[in-house]
Design a protein around this motif. Structure first.
Motif, PDB file in Angstrom:
ATOM      1  N   UNK A 120      -2.513  -6.607 -40.131  1.00 23.92           N
ATOM      2  CA  UNK A 120      -1.184  -7.400 -40.042  1.00 23.92           C
ATOM      3  C   UNK A 120      -0.591  -7.246 -38.710  1.00 23.92           C
ATOM      4  N   UNK A 121      -0.664  -8.469 -38.234  1.00 19.89           N
ATOM      5  CA  UNK A 121      -0.551  -8.545 -36.325  1.00 19.89           C
ATOM      6  C   UNK A 121       1.057  -9.403 -36.036  1.00 19.89           C
ATOM      7  N   UNK A 122       1.425  -9.078 -35.199  1.00 21.89           N
ATOM      8  CA  UNK A 122       2.061  -9.810 -34.142  1.00 21.89           C
ATOM      9  C   UNK A 122       2.635  -9.565 -32.969  1.00 21.89           C
ATOM     10  N   UNK A 123       2.603 -10.404 -31.975  1.00 16.28           N
ATOM     11  CA  UNK A 123       2.843 -10.435 -30.556  1.00 16.28           C
ATOM     12  C   UNK A 123       3.955 -11.638 -30.527  1.00 16.28           C
ATOM     13  N   UNK A 124       4.319 -11.432 -29.163  1.00 13.29           N
ATOM     14  CA  UNK A 124       5.438 -12.242 -28.590  1.00 13.29           C
ATOM     15  C   UNK A 124       5.519 -11.777 -27.436  1.00 13.29           C
ATOM     16  N   UNK A 125       5.168 -13.222 -26.856  1.00 14.96           N
ATOM     17  CA  UNK A 125       5.664 -13.475 -25.165  1.00 14.96           C
ATOM     18  C   UNK A 125       7.087 -14.378 -24.615  1.00 14.96           C
ATOM     19  N   UNK A 126       8.071 -13.891 -24.031  1.00  9.64           N
ATOM     20  CA  UNK A 126       9.300 -14.206 -23.925  1.00  9.64           C
ATOM     21  C   UNK A 126       9.974 -14.116 -22.963  1.00  9.64           C
ATOM     22  N   UNK A 127      10.425 -15.079 -22.123  1.00  9.17           N
ATOM     23  CA  UNK A 127      10.455 -16.161 -21.083  1.00  9.17           C
ATOM     24  C   UNK A 127      11.684 -16.600 -21.494  1.00  9.17           C
ATOM     25  N   UNK A 128      13.403 -16.272 -20.781  1.00 11.81           N
ATOM     26  CA  UNK A 128      14.149 -16.975 -21.477  1.00 11.81           C
ATOM     27  C   UNK A 128      14.468 -17.265 -22.709  1.00 11.81           C
ATOM     28  N   UNK A 129      14.663 -18.435 -22.841  1.00  7.46           N
ATOM     29  CA  UNK A 129      14.762 -19.350 -24.070  1.00  7.46           C
ATOM     30  C   UNK A 129      13.677 -19.535 -24.945  1.00  7.46           C
ATOM     31  N   UNK A 130      12.297 -19.698 -23.811  1.00 13.53           N
ATOM     32  CA  UNK A 130      11.573 -19.419 -24.155  1.00 13.53           C
ATOM     33  C   UNK A 130       9.650 -18.542 -25.496  1.00 13.53           C
ATOM     34  N   UNK A 131       9.213 -19.182 -26.126  1.00 13.81           N
ATOM     35  CA  UNK A 131       8.779 -18.009 -26.621  1.00 13.81           C
ATOM     36  C   UNK A 131       7.050 -18.638 -27.545  1.00 13.81           C
ATOM     37  N   UNK A 163       0.613 -14.538 -35.246  1.00 13.70           N
ATOM     38  CA  UNK A 163       0.756 -13.795 -36.155  1.00 13.70           C
ATOM     39  C   UNK A 163       0.307 -13.486 -36.925  1.00 13.70           C
ATOM     40  N   UNK A 164      -0.790 -12.603 -36.939  1.00 11.39           N
ATOM     41  CA  UNK A 164      -2.516 -12.338 -38.299  1.00 11.39           C
ATOM     42  C   UNK A 164      -2.410 -11.783 -38.962  1.00 11.39           C
ATOM     43  N   UNK A 165      -3.046 -12.631 -40.070  1.00 14.00           N
ATOM     44  CA  UNK A 165      -2.883 -11.310 -41.279  1.00 14.00           C
ATOM     45  C   UNK A 165      -4.702 -10.951 -41.054  1.00 14.00           C
ATOM     46  N   UNK A 166      -5.881 -10.312 -41.705  1.00 16.66           N
ATOM     47  CA  UNK A 166      -6.790 -10.438 -41.579  1.00 16.66           C
ATOM     48  C   UNK A 166      -7.559  -9.266 -43.294  1.00 16.66           C
ATOM     49  N   UNK A 167      -8.535  -9.474 -43.812  1.00 15.45           N
ATOM     50  CA  UNK A 167      -9.237  -8.447 -44.659  1.00 15.45           C
ATOM     51  C   UNK A 167     -10.867  -8.368 -44.130  1.00 15.45           C
ATOM     52  N   UNK A 168     -11.485  -7.650 -44.304  1.00 12.16           N
ATOM     53  CA  UNK A 168     -12.686  -7.550 -44.324  1.00 12.16           C
ATOM     54  C   UNK A 168     -13.451  -6.544 -45.437  1.00 12.16           C
TER      55      UNK A 168
END
Length: 527
Positions: free
Chosen positions: A393-404, A408-413
């Protein structure tokens, strides 16, 4: 007006030098640093923490995606075949109600494109066959065969196979336009068969490490590093860490930069590496010798300009880079550098943040900031990656002022099959933003693989279920790569420009028109 130009130049020099300094610090820390003496010192602990942190992250990625890495290695070392089929589903209730022309769904939902490829990287051979069904209009017999020496193309409207040798490409261009092309240009076919390690070979890495990273390491004085114990809060955890502060005075920064720039200016091997990398990255295009020469002249001029600007630049507080280390990995970082043409016009760059890396969770949160007399800006990148019991279960956010920009991802192996659901989202008040949804599954076995992917878009004006692109792939090992027959070849490289023009006007164009007319007439589409 002259004063404005000078101010802009000073501003540009400051940014360039800042980028160079940050690059040296980051790259020197991330390299293997095999030349370091294994002794207990703050200086070694600082750089070993950079190295160990980077290697730990690489290991976690390789561990999670081991099936994919294994299959990639197989495609590089064995003969393999792959099939990729693209289809789409379009569902817009309003599309068919306009009364104008064909409903797009009729065309899109009844069409497909399939690519069948075979590769032998060791013997440098690639074959691709293309077939398509466009709403009942069948297209086949499109074939391409590529080696490191030639390209062969088979098309359904010609009996002969078109061929162009790599060695003939440059002379052909020169004949077409002798003022622009030297005749030494190539198609760059050999780059198709180079792995990432071959594109930037080990000898290049060794040269940079021995000639630059080792030099920077040796130039850094031992007493510039200070160590102490400190407890820090990272992601809600209280962590006992070793705090190592690297501080360089203004003169020390200038001395190290001057040494690096002097070395770069005289380093013919570095210039060769840069030129080769430019050509490698230009695959599919053309780099003329005069373009490369101009770029290298600009490169050398830029170094001279940086050296001249360095004499006048002010770095009142020097450079400070602080690492907090626990379990041989970085848990917190702070980098600050302020410099400018004078004390009143200083440009400041800072990197602050924390990270906590374990086998099951990789957390990071970093702020990047820049400011000078003209502008300022900040960027934040934060992530929380979780992998436990073959579930992610992953999440990454890149934020520059009001721009985001977020992921978001989920995986099973399980049993070699990875199932996943990934969403890339853009939040932008100006455009309204939107999301790309990517879901599917992939199975990897010893000598074969298969996968199914679905892509869809979602915006304020476009619902996710309106359009879906499907991509199904299959791969397996094979005994040999298919090629095109050489019994009836039209060698384009052996023809003059006049012969080429006559051939395409009198043979290729009429045959194509006749084939296309027959294709459309037989499809029942009403053309």
């Amino acid at each position: 007006m002259e004063g404005t130009t000078n101010e802009q130049q000073k501003k540009g020099v400051s940014k360039g030098l800042i980028a160079l300094i940050v690059g040296i610090v980051v790259l020197a820390g991330g390299t293997a640093l095999a030349f370091m003496l294994i002794k207990d010192s703050p200086k070694n602990a600082y750089f070993l923490a950079e190295k160990d942190t980077w290697e730990y992250m690489v290991e976690r990625v390789e561990e999670r995606y081991q099936p994919e890495f294994d299959w990639y290695e197989k495609t590089q070392n064995d003969k393999t075949a792959s099939s990729v089929e693209l289809t789409a589903e379009y569902n817009d209730p309003a599309a068919g109600s306009t009364g104008y022309g064909m409903d797009p769904a009729t065309l899109i939902n009844n069409s497909s494109i399939k690519l069948d490829s075979q590769t032998d990287m060791e013997n440098k051979q690639v074959y691709t066959g293309i077939t398509a069904n466009i709403a009942g209009m069948e297209i086949s017999d499109l074939e391409v065969f590529v080696t490191d020496e030639k390209v062969m193309v088979g098309v359904p409207f010609l009996e002969e196979v078109l061929q162009l040798n790599d060695q003939d490409f440059g002379p052909l261009l020169h004949e077409v336009d002798p003022a622009t092309f030297t005749g030494e240009e190539t198609l760059g076919l050999d780059t198709m068969f180079e792995s990432a390690g071959e594109i930037f070979p080990e000898e290049y890495k060794t040269h940079l490490e021995d000639e630059y990273f080792k030099m920077v390491y040796d130039e850094l004085p031992d007493d510039a590093f200070k160590s102490s114990d400190e407890t820090v809060e990272v992601n809600g955890e209280s962590i006992k860490s070793e705090k190592i502060v690297l501080h360089l005075t203004e003169q020390q920064v200038k001395d190290i930069l001057t040494t690096v720039l002097d070395k770069m200016q005289k380093d013919d091997k570095l210039k060769e590496i840069i030129k080769e990398q430019m050509v490698a990255q230009q695959f599919g295009g053309i780099y003329m010798d005069d373009e490369l020469d101009t770029f290298m002249e600009d490169f050398e001029a830029g170094i001279s300009e940086a050296k001249d600007g360095l004499e006048q630049i002010k770095i009142p507080d020097g450079l400070t880079s602080t690492l907090w280390i626990a379990d041989k990995k970085i848990v917190q970082r702070e980098f600050v550098l302020e410099m400018g043409a004078n004390a009143e016009e200083l440009a400041k760059v800072s990197i602050t943040g924390s990270q906590l890396l374990t086998d099951e969770n990789q957390f990071f949160d970093y702020d990047f900031a820049f400011s000078d007399a003209y502008e300022e800006g900040t960027m934040n990148i934060a992530g929380d990656l979780n992998w436990k019991d073959n579930e992610a279960k992953d999440s990454i956010n890149l934020t520059v002022e009001d721009f985001v920009l977020s992921y978001d991802g989920t995986e099973t192996l399980a049993d070699g099959t990875r199932e996943f659901n990934r969403v890339f989202t853009v939040e932008d008040p100006a455009s309204g933003g939107g999301s790309l949804h990517w879901s599917g599954d992939a199975t990897y076995e010893a000598d074969k693989m298969n996968s199914a992917h679905q892509f869809s878009l979602e915006t304020p004006d476009f619902s996710q279920d309106m359009f879906t692109l499907n991509m199904n792939t299959e791969g397996q090992t094979i005994d040999s790569v298919e090629s095109l027959s050489e019994d009836n070849v039209k060698d384009l490289g052996s023809m003059s420009t006049a012969e080429l023009q006559e051939y395409f006007e009198n043979d290729v164009a009429p045959s194509f028109q006749q084939w296309l007319f027959g294709l459309m007439s037989g499809s029942g589409m009403g053309f």
